[in-house]
Motif scaffolding. Structure first.
Motif, mmCIF file in Angstrom:
data_model
loop_
_atom_site.group_PDB
_atom_site.id
_atom_site.type_symbol
_atom_site.label_atom_id
_atom_site.label_comp_id
_atom_site.label_asym_id
_atom_site.label_seq_id
_atom_site.Cartn_x
_atom_site.Cartn_y
_atom_site.Cartn_z
ATOM 1 N N ASN A 60 -3.208 -6.136 -17.939
ATOM 2 C CA ASN A 60 -4.368 -5.284 -17.729
ATOM 3 C C ASN A 60 -4.352 -4.759 -16.289
ATOM 4 N N PRO A 61 -5.314 -3.925 -15.908
ATOM 5 C CA PRO A 61 -5.316 -3.383 -14.551
ATOM 6 C C PRO A 61 -5.339 -4.452 -13.459
ATOM 7 N N GLY A 62 -5.954 -5.613 -13.738
ATOM 8 C CA GLY A 62 -5.984 -6.689 -12.747
ATOM 9 C C GLY A 62 -4.594 -7.210 -12.417
ATOM 10 N N VAL A 63 -3.781 -7.455 -13.437
ATOM 11 C CA VAL A 63 -2.411 -7.926 -13.218
ATOM 12 C C VAL A 63 -1.555 -6.801 -12.648
ATOM 13 N N LEU A 64 -1.778 -5.582 -13.122
ATOM 14 C CA LEU A 64 -1.031 -4.442 -12.604
ATOM 15 C C LEU A 64 -1.212 -4.330 -11.092
ATOM 16 N N LYS A 65 -2.442 -4.427 -10.647
ATOM 17 C CA LYS A 65 -2.725 -4.330 -9.208
ATOM 18 C C LYS A 65 -2.055 -5.472 -8.443
ATOM 19 N N LEU A 66 -2.136 -6.700 -8.974
ATOM 20 C CA LEU A 66 -1.473 -7.843 -8.333
ATOM 21 C C LEU A 66 0.032 -7.613 -8.215
ATOM 22 N N MET A 67 0.647 -7.152 -9.317
ATOM 23 C CA MET A 67 2.095 -6.928 -9.311
ATOM 24 C C MET A 67 2.475 -5.823 -8.326
ATOM 25 N N GLN A 68 1.696 -4.766 -8.294
ATOM 26 C CA GLN A 68 1.988 -3.657 -7.386
ATOM 27 C C GLN A 68 1.845 -4.089 -5.934
ATOM 28 N N THR A 69 0.855 -4.908 -5.643
ATOM 29 C CA THR A 69 0.626 -5.375 -4.282
ATOM 30 C C THR A 69 1.712 -6.344 -3.830
ATOM 31 N N ARG A 70 2.023 -7.308 -4.687
ATOM 32 C CA ARG A 70 3.000 -8.341 -4.312
ATOM 33 C C ARG A 70 4.428 -7.826 -4.239
ATOM 34 N N ALA A 71 4.751 -6.820 -5.012
ATOM 35 C CA ALA A 71 6.134 -6.346 -5.053
ATOM 36 C C ALA A 71 6.304 -4.958 -4.437
ATOM 37 N N ALA A 72 5.317 -4.506 -3.686
ATOM 38 C CA ALA A 72 5.349 -3.144 -3.142
ATOM 39 C C ALA A 72 6.613 -2.854 -2.346
ATOM 40 N N ASP A 73 7.059 -3.787 -1.542
ATOM 41 C CA ASP A 73 8.220 -3.524 -0.703
ATOM 42 C C ASP A 73 9.549 -3.685 -1.437
ATOM 43 N N THR A 74 9.546 -4.244 -2.643
ATOM 44 C CA THR A 74 10.800 -4.414 -3.381
ATOM 45 C C THR A 74 10.943 -3.449 -4.552
ATOM 46 N N MET A 75 9.871 -2.752 -4.923
ATOM 47 C CA MET A 75 9.940 -1.815 -6.045
ATOM 48 C C MET A 75 10.652 -0.541 -5.624
ATOM 49 N N THR A 76 11.469 -0.043 -6.517
ATOM 50 C CA THR A 76 12.141 1.220 -6.285
ATOM 51 C C THR A 76 11.458 2.295 -7.119
ATOM 52 N N GLU A 77 11.865 3.530 -6.929
ATOM 53 C CA GLU A 77 11.292 4.635 -7.698
ATOM 54 C C GLU A 77 11.490 4.448 -9.193
#
Length: 158
Positions: A60-77
């Motif tokens: 859900n949006p809650g987990v999405l936000k957590l994942m985006q925040t925690r992995a922001a520097d490792t996510m690629t395009e």
């Protein structure tokens, strides 16, 4: 490559043409699609009566936000989490899929004694896996059943 719409449609058509009943499993996939791409996939699968059931894991949006925040520097395009629908398991109903079975990942982890004390306490809170909370983090696994084709008509085998 699901981003190649022509190739994706060819593969879906070939599988559907060669089989009477197909269960689609998309573990670890939907979160990485855009909302438009996830809905497009749902509509394309619903076109074929062969695709009777679809197993999905959803956040859900809650987990999405957590994942985006925690992995922001490792996510690629090309490897970014983008799909965490507020509608939860009912997200694909307009595309011809209804949830018939849903299981919270947190509840499953609690049953398997895979949580620390604090999370075990959180897992004791009541939860309806079909009506997931929008703000509190939720992740689950669901079985969806095809109900209609993209024309909105009831599925012949539903």
């Amino acid at each position: 490559d699901l981003s190649d719409a022509t190739r994706r449609r060819e593969v879906l058509h070939r599988i559907a043409a060669g089989h009477r009943r197909v269960v689609v499993i998309s573990e670890g996939l939907l979160a990485y699609l855009t909302p438009d791409a996830a809905h497009e996939l749902a509509r394309e699968l619903a076109v074929y009566p062969s695709y009777s059931h679809w197993l999905v894991d959803l956040i859900n949006p809650g987990v999405l936000k957590l994942m985006q925040t925690r992995a922001a520097d490792t996510m690629t395009e090309t490897a970014r989490v983008e799909f965490g629908p507020a509608e939860g398991p009912r997200v694909f109903e307009s595309a011809g899929w209804k949830p018939i079975e849903c299981h919270s990942i947190l509840k499953a982890a609690a049953r398997l004694n895979r949580l620390r004390l604090f999370m075990r306490l959180i897992a004791m809170l009541p939860e309806d896996p079909y009506d997931v909370p929008k703000k509190r983090p939720w992740a689950g696994v669901c079985v969806l059943e095809r109900t209609t084709g993209t024309d909105g008509a009831p599925a012949p085998d539903a």
